[in-house]
Every structure is written in C-alpha cells, then in structure tokens.
Design an enzyme around this catalytic site. Sequence first.
Site, PDB file in Angstrom:
ATOM      1  CB  CYS A   1      -1.525   7.336   1.369  1.00 22.54           C
ATOM      2  SG  CYS A   1      -3.082   6.613   1.908  1.00 22.54           S
TER       3      CYS A   1
ATOM      4  CD  GLU B   1      -2.980  -1.224   0.434  1.00 27.40           C
ATOM      5  OE1 GLU B   1      -3.305  -0.126  -0.051  1.00 27.40           O
ATOM      6  OE2 GLU B   1      -3.576  -2.274   0.188  1.00 27.40           O
TER       7      GLU B   1
HETATM    8  P1  NAD Z   1       8.241   4.641   4.946  1.00 29.41           P
HETATM    9  O1  NAD Z   1       8.225   3.794   3.727  1.00 29.41           O
HETATM   10  O2  NAD Z   1       9.420   5.485   5.196  1.00 29.41           O
HETATM   11  O3  NAD Z   1       8.064   3.735   6.255  1.00 29.41           O
HETATM   12  C1  NAD Z   1       7.005   2.821   6.422  1.00 29.41           C
HETATM   13  C2  NAD Z   1       7.428   1.706   7.357  1.00 29.41           C
HETATM   14  O4  NAD Z   1       8.500   0.997   6.737  1.00 29.41           O
HETATM   15  C3  NAD Z   1       7.931   2.141   8.726  1.00 29.41           C
HETATM   16  O5  NAD Z   1       7.403   1.283   9.726  1.00 29.41           O
HETATM   17  C4  NAD Z   1       9.436   1.945   8.616  1.00 29.41           C
HETATM   18  O6  NAD Z   1      10.038   1.600   9.839  1.00 29.41           O
HETATM   19  C5  NAD Z   1       9.536   0.788   7.669  1.00 29.41           C
HETATM   20  N1  NAD Z   1      10.814   0.712   6.954  1.00 29.41           N
HETATM   21  C6  NAD Z   1      11.734   1.700   6.761  1.00 29.41           C
HETATM   22  N2  NAD Z   1      12.780   1.226   6.062  1.00 29.41           N
HETATM   23  C7  NAD Z   1      12.531  -0.080   5.829  1.00 29.41           C
HETATM   24  C8  NAD Z   1      13.253  -1.117   5.163  1.00 29.41           C
HETATM   25  N3  NAD Z   1      14.428  -0.887   4.589  1.00 29.41           N
HETATM   26  N4  NAD Z   1      12.685  -2.340   5.106  1.00 29.41           N
HETATM   27  C9  NAD Z   1      11.487  -2.573   5.664  1.00 29.41           C
HETATM   28  N5  NAD Z   1      10.749  -1.638   6.301  1.00 29.41           N
HETATM   29  C10 NAD Z   1      11.275  -0.408   6.378  1.00 29.41           C
HETATM   30  O7  NAD Z   1       6.901   5.490   4.868  1.00 29.41           O
HETATM   31  P2  NAD Z   1       6.415   6.621   5.846  1.00 29.41           P
HETATM   32  O8  NAD Z   1       7.256   7.829   5.653  1.00 29.41           O
HETATM   33  O9  NAD Z   1       6.237   6.087   7.221  1.00 29.41           O
HETATM   34  O10 NAD Z   1       4.947   6.899   5.255  1.00 29.41           O
HETATM   35  C11 NAD Z   1       4.697   7.785   4.225  1.00 29.41           C
HETATM   36  C12 NAD Z   1       4.457   7.062   2.921  1.00 29.41           C
HETATM   37  O11 NAD Z   1       3.477   6.064   3.093  1.00 29.41           O
HETATM   38  C13 NAD Z   1       3.899   7.985   1.863  1.00 29.41           C
HETATM   39  O12 NAD Z   1       4.520   7.699   0.636  1.00 29.41           O
HETATM   40  C14 NAD Z   1       2.429   7.615   1.810  1.00 29.41           C
HETATM   41  O13 NAD Z   1       1.791   7.894   0.595  1.00 29.41           O
HETATM   42  C15 NAD Z   1       2.479   6.170   2.091  1.00 29.41           C
HETATM   43  N6  NAD Z   1       1.208   5.706   2.611  1.00 29.41           N
HETATM   44  C16 NAD Z   1       0.447   4.863   1.870  1.00 29.41           C
HETATM   45  C17 NAD Z   1      -0.785   4.465   2.344  1.00 29.41           C
HETATM   46  C18 NAD Z   1      -1.683   3.535   1.579  1.00 29.41           C
HETATM   47  O14 NAD Z   1      -2.621   3.012   2.172  1.00 29.41           O
HETATM   48  N7  NAD Z   1      -1.442   3.306   0.297  1.00 29.41           N
HETATM   49  C19 NAD Z   1      -1.212   4.904   3.587  1.00 29.41           C
HETATM   50  C20 NAD Z   1      -0.407   5.757   4.312  1.00 29.41           C
HETATM   51  C21 NAD Z   1       0.812   6.144   3.820  1.00 29.41           C
END
Ligand code: NAD
Length: 483
Positions: free
Chosen positions: A263, A229
């Site tokens: 998002c 997502e």
């Molecule tokens: P992010 O990708 O930086 O982090 C998300 C999660 O991934 C966190 O728990 C983080 O600890 C983990 N993570 C970080 N590095 C990782 C790695 N190398 N391997 C595995 N996991 C890792 O995202 P964010 O900044 O927390 O959220 C913002 C983004 O999320 C935006 O792009 C937004 O559009 C998207 N988003 C999407 C939805 C949806 O439902 N499609 C909903 C909310 C947010």
Amino acid sequence: MSATASVVNLDSRRDDPALVSLRTTFQRMHVASRAEPPPSIGERKARLDALDRVIRAHRTAIADACHADFGSRSRHETLMADVFPTLASLQHTRKHLRAWSRPRKVAVHWAFQPGSARIVPQPLGVIGIIAPWNYPVQLALSPLVAALAAGNRAILKPSELTPRTSELLAAMMTQAFDPAIVAVAQGGVEVAEAFSRLPFDHILFTGSTRVGALVMKAAAEHLTPVTLELGGKSPAIVHESYPLELAAERIMAGKLLNAGQTCIAPDYVLVPRGKAEAFAQACAVQVAKGRPTLADNPDYTAVVNDRQYQRLQQGLDDARNKGARLIEINPANEVFPAEHHKLPPTLVLGATDDMVLMQEEIFGPVLPILEHGGTSEAIAYVNARPRPLALYYFDRDSSRIAEVTERTTSGGVTINDTILHIAQENLPFGGVGPAGMGAYHGQRGFDTLSHCKGVFQQSRINGAFLMNPPYGPRLEKLINLLT
Ligand code: NAD
C-alpha cells in the site's frame, strides 16, 4: 432491552451456513462483551503471549502458505514484512500495555477544583478486522494485537484471494484462542458484505478505497465507527542535490518489495528535470545488483493472480499506446511466461495524466518516472492530486525537508528512504482523505480500539453549591469572574 435482544437485528436475509455461523459467533461475543468484566492486564498479556507463540510456531507454515497463494512469494519478504512487524508490534505492546491502560490524570479548571479528572481507557467490545491479500498476515494480526491489548474480542475477515493463508490464520486462531475471544470468518465478497453489516463496536478495514467506502456505508447503519486503511498513489520526490544512485536504490527497494504490491510502495517518482534517463539507468543497475535474474528468482515475488497481472499489463499497454516509453528491466534477458505472473520491473518514461497508470494506484512493479522543475513544482504536482497514503522525499537539506513535510499532506512520510515509517511502532499509521481515516500501531492502535472515557470525580469539599438556585448576586460574582 436484554443484551441478547440488542443483536437480534442482525442481517438474517441469507441462510448460507457461513453467514449463520458468522452471526452466531458475533452474537456470542457481543453478549459476553456486555456481560463479563473487562479482562485484566494479566489476561490481556496472556492473550498477546498466546498470539506471539502461535505466530512463532507457524513461521514456516506462514511462509509456505503465502508462497502458495502468490504462486511465488519470497520467504524472506514474508518473514520480514508479515511476520516480523507483527511480532515487533506484540513486543512493543506488551512492554507498554500497563502504562497505556492506566487512567490518565488530566488538569481541572480552577472552578471545579479540588475535583479531579481522568481519562479511563476501556474495551469497546467486539472489533471487526477486514484484511487484504497483499500482506495477509501482518494486516490481519497487527490490528488484532491492538484489539486484544485494549481488552476486546475480535473477528477477523481475511482475504479470499489468499485462501491458504486465510485457512492457516483460522487454524492458528482456533489453536490459540477461545472462539468467544477471537474468531475468523472466511469467505468471499458475500461474507465480507455481511461482516461489514454486523453491529461491531469498531471496524478496522484495510483494503481499497472503493471497498472502504462500501464498508463505511454498511457500518453507518449501526453507527459503527470505522478505521479505514486504504491505498492511493504515493509519490517519491528526489531533490537535485541528492545522489541519484542512492535514491534509485532506496526507491527500487520499496517498489520491488512484494513486487510492488504494497500500500505504501512508491507509486511514481519525480526526479529533477533532465534526470529521468539517468535515474532509469540507476534503477536498472540497482535491480541487476540485487536480482541478477528474475523469472525463477525466489527473492522476486509474483503478482498475486491473473486478474492483477492482466490489470498491470493493460496499464502498460495503455501507457505505450498513449506514447510513453517503457523500459523493462530484465538483466538476464529471460522469458517471463504469463502463467507465472512474474512481471519484470518496468519503468515508464513520459507518463501523462491521461494514462491509467497515472490515474489509479499501480500496485505492481511498475514505476513511472516524471520530472520536476524544483521543490515547489514537485509540491504543487502532489497537492493537485488526491492526498497520498505515503510520501518519500530525498534530500539532505533540513529546511527543504521541513518545507516538503509541511506543505504536503500524506498519511505518513519517510525521508531519504521508503516504507520504513510503517515499521515505527511509536508513529501512528494511517491515511488521510481518500487514503483512509483513523490510525493504529502502538499506543494509537490501543487508543483507537479503546473507549477513552472521561471521568470527573467530585471532591468531598467543593464549590458546586455556589451554582445552585436561587441564582443571586453570589453566583453573578462568580460568573463575572469566570466570563
Ligand atoms: P479489497 O478492498 O478488494 O479487499 C479487502 C478486503 O475487503 C478483503 O478481505 C475482501 O474480502 C473485503 N471485501 C471485498 N468486498 C467487500 C465489501 N463489499 N464489503 C466489505 N468487505 C469487502 O482490497 P485488496 O485488493 O485485498 O487490497 C489491495 C488494496 O488495499 C490496495 O488499494 C492497497 O493500497 C490497500 N492496502 C492498504 C493498506 C493500508 O494499510 N493502508 C495496506 C494494504 C493494502
């Protein structure tokens, strides 16, 4: 190979206690998921009830934790957009769980009749749920609803950027569940990386497109299926026949919820040629109506941290330097101290493709207003760019609405409003292309986190013997009939 032996391949390169504990938790769940029968509907409902109770009991604590993590997070937005959707999903799931779990009888080709066929949903085992910071409760617990309904165990990995909420989620899960059913792994990128390398039966990841690709790569090592997502630039298109003020109201409502850190927030808007200025005015009026002050207004959420705040400021500087006109909406003429991370809603006129704001997901209270020369031009603009997570179209003409929905491909669509398709439990929620893969919510979530197993049952009287060797004229006749 024994069930225990099947998990000894876990990454054991690091001895960090958090990673050791994560591996132990996973191993315990994995072994139990193979050894124990699937939970009954009654047991699954009891788990959903436990989740419901613990969320209701912690409503205030959740709002407090989110407020503390964001510096300032509207309590109403937390209750409306984190707590309510999770409880609504629980309610919907409990109501339909028995029907979703039932074997689904399907038709059988006449050649195999009177045998019968059915699809039997069964738990996958252990689900990994990785959640982002922007809706730290909803995006951790809604996937959990689907995981538990489908009879799975789950480990949550909430975001390290909202540590108080993550801590609270861990305490809530400990209170509500046996740690062999639901656990929480807290920690930063190192824990997240180790998490995505575990041989889960499915990983549901919500976060950025960049990290989504890393998770998929790590999961590929074990052929762990993933639901991703992700994010992207979701357009809003306004047709010239649609009242501009109404469009401005709905678009700003979607944009300013959680200060644009959503998002599916409308990322930019395409308004009819010559209407950008008027639309900007209408946006300013709408903002002032709902939030006559902003800096200390508890209804206006802050940007989550300094990194995100600086990223947005740099995007605005870049746009200004490249010739865009920025309109800051500041109805009470307030000062916004940088350390509070509250960014006044900012409209961007004259944005061009070479600006960072038009290249990356904005994820903040900044709205570029572009102009289009008709529906076809707007569709072409959207289709020339990566497929968005959401698309918003404002029009009352049903044939043009059909044209826009048919000719654009986005994760989901809301017509004449923003955001609300995510709140419909009967609609699948997910992205397409760089905005993600797979979907959940409602029955789609239940099916995504189930193995939908095909079962054919031969009847006592059947014609299977007709296909036995020695093959001869009788089978040939049958084959001629079939082919
Ligand atoms: P992010 O990708 O930086 O982090 C998300 C999660 O991934 C966190 O728990 C983080 O600890 C983990 N993570 C970080 N590095 C990782 C790695 N190398 N391997 C595995 N996991 C890792 O995202 P964010 O900044 O927390 O959220 C913002 C983004 O999320 C935006 O792009 C937004 O559009 C998207 N988003 C999407 C939805 C949806 O439902 N499609 C909903 C909310 C947010």
